[in-house]
Design a protein around this motif. Structure first.
Motif: not given
Length: 251
Positions: A55, A59, A61, A79-80, A83, A101, A104
């Motif tokens: 992760l 960028d 996933v 998570f970002r 993502h 997630c 995201a």
């Protein structure tokens, strides 16, 4: 080119990873399934890392865990917001994906088969279909799905493939008993794949039209079609598809 990671590395993830690596993307995969991840590292330069590192480095996933393991496998990960998520976990709904997630925001759900690596695999896409198209098209056609409820029907239709293979294996065994096993299987496989490859695609009714063009009055082809109908095979196929779809809805 994008930095693409795979959480879960098995029979679905591997051909997707090889396809994307061949297109020049940087691939990072989880170590889970050591044999598959080692082969991807050797054959297409994939980096192997722990899930959180995947992760952190990527960028885009791909989530390829078994649906029953999604909660345990994804909940501990961070998570970002930037993502972009491609889920190939059949039966895991959008609401669950967004929860697992968070934070995201970009999601697309699909289900590939192994021949995605060679091209020609249709991918039903609910969510960000443009993301999926950018990754796998034009080699693999992406079919946009407007409603999440319809995605299960597309996924259920995928089980038709092993059903068809079972019918073909039966016919190949019958022919092989008469002409030799290798020749029988080659002939049936080539006969079916060659016909479907040559057939025009993309419009409703073409399958029935091709069937009817072969199965005209008095032909051996019609004898086969009528025998299958008399045995209730079409109804059994519909019942099986309904059952698979219902099972996915309950997952």
């Amino acid at each position: 080119m994008s930095r693409i990671g795979f959480i879960g590395t098995g029979h679905i993830a591997a051909p997707m990873a090889r396809h994307l690596a061949a297109k020049g993307h940087e691939i990072t995969v989880t170590r889970r399934n050591e044999a598959v991840s080692a082969a991807l590292a050797r054959d297409c330069g994939a980096r192997v890392a722990e899930p959180q590192a995947v992760l952190d480095e990527c960028d885009i996933v791909f989530l390829c865990r078994r649906p029953q393991h999604a909660e345990a496998g994804l909940a501990p990960l961070r998570f970002r917001a930037d993502h972009r998520i491609v889920s190939v976990m059949a039966g895991v709904p959008e609401a669950t994906l967004r929860r697992l997630c968070a934070p995201a925001q970009g999601f697309v759900q699909t289900i590939p088969l192994g021949f995605v690596e060679e091209g020609g695999c249709p991918l039903a896409a609910y969510g960000d279909d443009a993301l999926l198209s950018a990754l796998v098209a034009p080699e693999n056609p992406v079919v946009k799905v407007a409603e999440e409820s319809a995605l299960g029907a597309f996924m259920a239709a995928c089980v038709l493939v092993p059903g068809l293979l079972d019918l073909m294996a039966t016919a190949a065994g019958w022919l092989g008993a008469r002409v030799g096993k290798d020749a029988g299987e080659f002939y049936v496989t080539q006969l079916t794949s060659g016909f479907l490859h040559a057939m025009r695609k993309g419009g409703a009714g073409r399958l029935a039209a091709e069937r009817d063009a072969l199965a005209t009055d008095g032909t051996y082809s019609l004898q086969m079609v009528e025998a299958l109908r008399a045995a209730g095979v079409p109804g059994q196929i519909l019942a099986a598809l309904d059952a698979v779809e219902a099972r996915m809805e309950k997952a």
